[in-house]
Motif scaffolding. Structure first.
Motif, PDB file in Angstrom:
ATOM      1  N   UNK A   1      -9.955   4.019  -8.298  1.00 46.92           N
ATOM      2  CA  UNK A   1     -10.436   2.632  -8.351  1.00 46.92           C
ATOM      3  C   UNK A   1      -9.312   1.662  -7.999  1.00 46.92           C
ATOM      4  N   UNK A   2      -8.100   1.944  -8.464  1.00 42.80           N
ATOM      5  CA  UNK A   2      -6.954   1.074  -8.151  1.00 42.80           C
ATOM      6  C   UNK A   2      -6.676   1.085  -6.645  1.00 42.80           C
ATOM      7  N   UNK A   3      -6.766   2.269  -6.041  1.00 51.32           N
ATOM      8  CA  UNK A   3      -6.530   2.368  -4.594  1.00 51.32           C
ATOM      9  C   UNK A   3      -7.516   1.493  -3.842  1.00 51.32           C
TER      10      UNK A   3
ATOM     11  N   UNK B   1       0.838  -1.199   0.000  1.00 52.87           N
ATOM     12  CA  UNK B   1       0.000   0.000   0.000  1.00 52.87           C
ATOM     13  C   UNK B   1       0.873   1.249   0.000  1.00 52.87           C
ATOM     14  N   UNK B   2       1.873   1.282   0.884  1.00 53.66           N
ATOM     15  CA  UNK B   2       2.796   2.419   0.907  1.00 53.66           C
ATOM     16  C   UNK B   2       3.523   2.568  -0.432  1.00 53.66           C
ATOM     17  N   UNK B   3       3.781   1.447  -1.075  1.00 53.57           N
ATOM     18  CA  UNK B   3       4.586   1.462  -2.298  1.00 53.57           C
ATOM     19  C   UNK B   3       3.815   1.997  -3.499  1.00 53.57           C
TER      20      UNK B   3
ATOM     21  N   UNK C   1     -10.817  10.798   6.131  1.00 55.80           N
ATOM     22  CA  UNK C   1      -9.487  10.854   5.512  1.00 55.80           C
ATOM     23  C   UNK C   1      -9.472  10.219   4.125  1.00 55.80           C
ATOM     24  N   UNK C   2      -9.866   8.959   4.037  1.00 53.52           N
ATOM     25  CA  UNK C   2      -9.729   8.234   2.767  1.00 53.52           C
ATOM     26  C   UNK C   2     -10.734   8.741   1.724  1.00 53.52           C
ATOM     27  N   UNK C   3     -12.004   8.849   2.113  1.00 54.11           N
ATOM     28  CA  UNK C   3     -13.027   9.246   1.146  1.00 54.11           C
ATOM     29  C   UNK C   3     -12.762  10.630   0.549  1.00 54.11           C
ATOM     30  N   UNK C   4     -12.463  11.666   1.356  1.00 51.72           N
ATOM     31  CA  UNK C   4     -12.172  12.977   0.751  1.00 51.72           C
ATOM     32  C   UNK C   4     -10.947  12.959  -0.156  1.00 51.72           C
ATOM     33  N   UNK C   5      -9.915  12.186   0.223  1.00 52.31           N
ATOM     34  CA  UNK C   5      -8.700  12.137  -0.596  1.00 52.31           C
ATOM     35  C   UNK C   5      -8.979  11.521  -1.960  1.00 52.31           C
ATOM     36  N   UNK C   6      -9.797  10.482  -1.985  1.00 53.94           N
ATOM     37  CA  UNK C   6     -10.100   9.817  -3.256  1.00 53.94           C
ATOM     38  C   UNK C   6     -10.967  10.688  -4.160  1.00 53.94           C
TER      39      UNK C   6
ATOM     40  N   UNK D   1      -0.626   5.697  -7.458  1.00 50.07           N
ATOM     41  CA  UNK D   1      -1.995   5.641  -7.968  1.00 50.07           C
ATOM     42  C   UNK D   1      -2.713   6.967  -7.738  1.00 50.07           C
ATOM     43  N   UNK D   2      -2.440   7.596  -6.612  1.00 58.79           N
ATOM     44  CA  UNK D   2      -3.071   8.888  -6.323  1.00 58.79           C
ATOM     45  C   UNK D   2      -2.560   9.962  -7.274  1.00 58.79           C
ATOM     46  N   UNK D   3      -1.269   9.931  -7.578  1.00 59.72           N
ATOM     47  CA  UNK D   3      -0.717  10.880  -8.544  1.00 59.72           C
ATOM     48  C   UNK D   3      -1.372  10.708  -9.918  1.00 59.72           C
ATOM     49  N   UNK D   4      -1.731   9.481 -10.255  1.00 59.27           N
ATOM     50  CA  UNK D   4      -2.377   9.211 -11.540  1.00 59.27           C
ATOM     51  C   UNK D   4      -3.877   9.484 -11.503  1.00 59.27           C
TER      52      UNK D   4
END
Length: 494
Positions: A73-75, A59-61, A192-197, A66-69
């Motif tokens: 969905x991949x996350x 996940x860290x890797x 945290x996760x939902x707003x970031x996505x 994936x976020x930069x892209x």
């Protein structure tokens, strides 16, 4: 930079709240109940490692890339891919370990131990995966505030139950932990996760960002991580508590459980871990773009040294006044804890290289070499760990735990592995130890002339003053290094 400061402040306050939690349990629980709590939570922690399957590092890797892209969905697929097997494996491991470790008693029945262990392992798996995902999505500040808030709620519930019933039961405490961990997981997902996505990252060329593998392609990397985790289980603080709990008498189990739990809690809020949830994703993002291994190792070495300097201060302070401090904060329940506390802190200081080796090996693609080294070291030292526990109890376990990190680093160094090139500056560590030795001698002189709690407090304060000044004069950690670290965090935030 303000966000990083708020993040660090939240982590420090969480550390203080976590220490208060352990101290209050030691004061308010009977010795037998606290010993049972220490062993049970240790089993859950080890089961969590066994059920991890190595996907936290995956996940860290890949989540930052994936976020930069902009690939939300991949996350999500990766998170579920990591979580579902862990729920099963961790709970099964926890229940199985309880059958071997827990001895039926009036304090905690085998049935309740297995039930609590299975439920806690599930809640811990969910909270770990959600926290790792939030950190990887650069929401480490939000996650840190959530952790702090949950610790405050834990303490409030603890105070309420103690006020109502006076003596805390082990099952009451376990139910508090379970409820709050599940609440933290839900809030982490929502805040945290939902707003970031939902965010749209800044436009950039996909050629500049590391490509993402299909999920099944991440399994070999996770497998290497997982094997290294399994091989490191004998050297975890939780394993040490389990071994002592299996072989020692209840008072020694309780004392070692208290000191090792405080040490493990303290470790989470030392420099290498305090900044890790922010620092590691930022390093991954930077390395995905510039592929600069030398810069990566240089920054990791600075974190390791900050950890070492801090823990040497804790170890020496424990040697001077640890017995008096532990006796005061536990209302006299635990005596003569100083030497054992000092040995545990010293072991943690030496083992600081473990964390940075894992980060560096994961990013540089050297997990296979690290895993092979751990295998060799574990095979050699595992019999020694068990024999030391049988012959010398808690002291034997704490002493043997000093050695694995040194040997793993030495094996990698002998093989000229790039992950250790520039890692572990022995010259500066020697300077740190020399200053600590001189300051420790002065502290002992003060304590010998002023016995009692007051003398111990004065000796500890004088030691810390001399140690701090001496470390600054010998440039164990320089101002330029701290400025560079701060600039990196500020430049790469978000």
């Amino acid at each position: 930079m303000a966000a990083i400061k708020r993040f660090a402040a939240a982590r420090v306050l969480s550390g203080l709240a976590g220490l208060a939690w352990i101290v209050l349990l030691a004061r308010w629980m009977p010795v037998a109940d606290f010993a049972a709590y220490s062993v049970l939570t240790s089993v859950v922690s080890v089961a969590s490692i066994a059920g991890n399957l190595g996907f936290d590092r995956v996940i860290y890797r890949y989540v930052p890339s994936a976020h930069l892209r902009g690939d939300s969905a991949y996350v999500l697929r990766l998170v579920w891919f990591a979580l579902l097997p862990r729920l099963v494996v961790a709970s099964v491991c926890a229940v199985g370990a309880m059958w071997w470790v827990i001895q039926p008693s009036g304090t905690l029945s085998l049935y309740h131990a297995c039930l609590a262990g299975g439920m806690l392992s599930i809640s811990l798996a969910i909270s770990d995966v959600t926290a790792t995902t939030a950190d990887s999505l650069m929401r480490f500040e939000t996650q840190a505030r959530l952790v702090l808030s949950m610790l405050v709620i834990k303490l409030a519930m603890l105070f309420f139950i103690h006020w109502e019933v006076d003596v805390l039961d082990v099952l009451d405490v376990l139910m508090i932990v379970l409820a709050v961990d599940l609440m933290q997981s839900v809030l982490s997902g929502l805040l945290a996760i939902r707003p970031a996505l939902r965010e749209r990252p800044a436009p950039r060329s996909l050629d500049d960002v590391e490509p993402l593998p299909v999920l099944m392609k991440t399994v070999p990397l996770a497998g290497m991580n997982y094997l290294s985790y399994l091989l490191s289980i004998p050297w975890q603080g939780s394993t040490a508590r389990i071994v002592v709990g299996k072989l020692a008498a209840t008072p020694e189990v309780a004392l070692f459980g208290l000191l090792q739990t405080v040490a493990d809690r303290l470790r989470l809020y030392l420099p290498i871990e305090l900044l890790r949830s922010a620092f590691e994703p930022l390093l991954v993002r930077r390395y995905a773009l510039d592929r600069n291994a030398a810069s990566l190792v240089r920054d990791l070495e600075l974190l390791r040294r900050l950890n070492f300097v801090t823990l040497i201060a804790v170890a020496a302070s424990s040697a001077v006044g640890g017995s008096e401090i532990v006796s005061m904060i536990t209302a006299g329940k635990y005596q003569n804890a100083g030497p054992l506390a000092a040995l545990i802190a010293l072991a943690l200081a030496v083992r600081s290289v473990n964390g940075v080796l894992w980060i560096g090996a994961n990013m540089l693609g050297r997990m296979r070499a690290l895993t092979v080294s751990y295998a060799l070291v574990t095979l050699v030292l595992l019999p020694l760990l068990w024999l030391s526990a049988k012959w010398f109890g808690a002291y034997g376990v704490a002493f043997v735990s000093l050695t694995p990190s040194v040997l793993v680093w030495a094996v990698l160094r002998w093989r000229d592995d790039p992950v250790v090139a520039g890692l572990w500056d022995l010259r500066r560590d020697a300077a740190c130890l020399s200053v600590a030795s001189m300051a420790l001698a002065v502290g002992w002189m003060i304590k010998s002339t002023m016995p009692g709690n007051l003398g111990a407090m004065i000796a500890v304060c004088l030691f810390l003053l001399i140690y701090g000044l001496g470390s600054a004069l010998l440039h164990v950690v320089t101002r330029d290094e701290i400025v560079r670290l701060s600039q990196f965090l500020r430049a790469h935030k978000g």
